[in-house]
Design a protein around this motif. Structure first.
Motif, short mmCIF file in Angstrom:
data_model
loop_
_atom_site.label_atom_id
_atom_site.label_comp_id
_atom_site.label_asym_id
_atom_site.label_seq_id
_atom_site.Cartn_x
_atom_site.Cartn_y
_atom_site.Cartn_z
N UNK A 72 0.78 -1.23 0.00
CA UNK A 72 0.00 0.00 0.00
C UNK A 72 0.81 1.27 0.00
N UNK A 73 2.11 1.17 0.31
CA UNK A 73 2.93 2.39 0.33
C UNK A 73 4.40 2.05 0.07
N UNK A 74 5.15 3.09 -0.29
CA UNK A 74 6.55 2.93 -0.64
C UNK A 74 7.39 2.46 0.55
N UNK A 92 14.28 -4.49 1.18
CA UNK A 92 15.55 -4.51 1.93
C UNK A 92 15.72 -5.82 2.69
N UNK A 93 14.67 -6.26 3.36
CA UNK A 93 14.75 -7.49 4.16
C UNK A 93 15.06 -8.70 3.28
N UNK A 137 16.57 -8.79 0.26
CA UNK A 137 17.93 -8.74 -0.30
C UNK A 137 18.96 -8.99 0.79
N UNK A 138 18.76 -8.37 1.97
CA UNK A 138 19.71 -8.55 3.07
C UNK A 138 19.76 -10.00 3.54
N UNK A 139 18.62 -10.69 3.51
CA UNK A 139 18.56 -12.11 3.92
C UNK A 139 19.00 -13.05 2.79
N UNK A 140 19.37 -12.49 1.66
CA UNK A 140 19.80 -13.26 0.48
C UNK A 140 18.70 -14.20 -0.02
N UNK A 141 17.45 -13.74 0.12
CA UNK A 141 16.30 -14.47 -0.43
C UNK A 141 15.96 -13.95 -1.81
N UNK A 142 16.49 -12.77 -2.16
CA UNK A 142 16.28 -12.17 -3.48
C UNK A 142 17.58 -11.53 -3.93
N UNK A 143 17.83 -11.59 -5.24
CA UNK A 143 19.01 -10.93 -5.79
C UNK A 143 18.75 -9.45 -5.99
N UNK A 144 17.51 -9.13 -6.38
CA UNK A 144 17.16 -7.76 -6.72
C UNK A 144 15.65 -7.60 -6.57
N UNK A 145 15.23 -6.42 -6.13
CA UNK A 145 13.80 -6.11 -6.07
C UNK A 145 13.60 -4.74 -6.73
N UNK A 154 5.55 -12.11 7.15
CA UNK A 154 5.95 -11.55 8.45
C UNK A 154 5.93 -10.02 8.43
N UNK A 155 6.33 -9.42 7.30
CA UNK A 155 6.49 -7.97 7.21
C UNK A 155 5.30 -7.24 6.58
N UNK A 156 4.43 -7.95 5.88
CA UNK A 156 3.37 -7.32 5.09
C UNK A 156 2.16 -6.97 5.95
#
Length: 108
Positions: A15-17, A25-26, A28-36, A77-79
């Motif tokens: 719903x927001x930036x 950030x979470x 990429x930092x957790x190495x679950x994604x290469x790029x978002x 967890x974050x959404x």
């Protein structure tokens, strides 16, 4: 061009930036994604019987789909949405260099 074994793009809307950036950030930092990548979008949907027209943020999450269960858990967890969009689309083919980069960035 090379076929991609197990790489994909996961779509998530927020719903927001601020929430979009926090999730990105979470991941990429957790190495679950290469790029978002984050894109502003206008969504029209039905929720609890009512038509909604909302400004949202679309996350395009590039990852190894072997990480999908952990990635989904982190997003949930974050959404803030009660039911959040978490949809994985396979990458059918892509640049060998880019696919190797995804592999190097994401936990295996």
């Amino acid at each position: 061009m090379e076929t991609s074994a197990g790489y994909g793009v996961v779509l998530v809307t927020t719903g927001n930036l601020q929430e979009a950036e926090a999730i990105a950030n979470a991941l990429v930092e957790a190495r679950l994604a290469a790029c978002v990548s984050l894109l502003p979008i206008h969504s029209i949907y039905t929720w609890q019987g009512e038509l909604h027209k909302e400004q949202e943020w679309q996350l395009l999450i590039k990852t190894d789909l072997a990480q999908f269960p952990a990635l989904e858990a982190k997003i949930r967890e974050l959404h803030s949405y009660e039911v959040s969009e978490i949809i994985a689309l396979p990458i059918v083919a892509g640049s060998q260099a880019y696919l190797q980069w995804i592999s190097q960035q994401v936990k295996s």
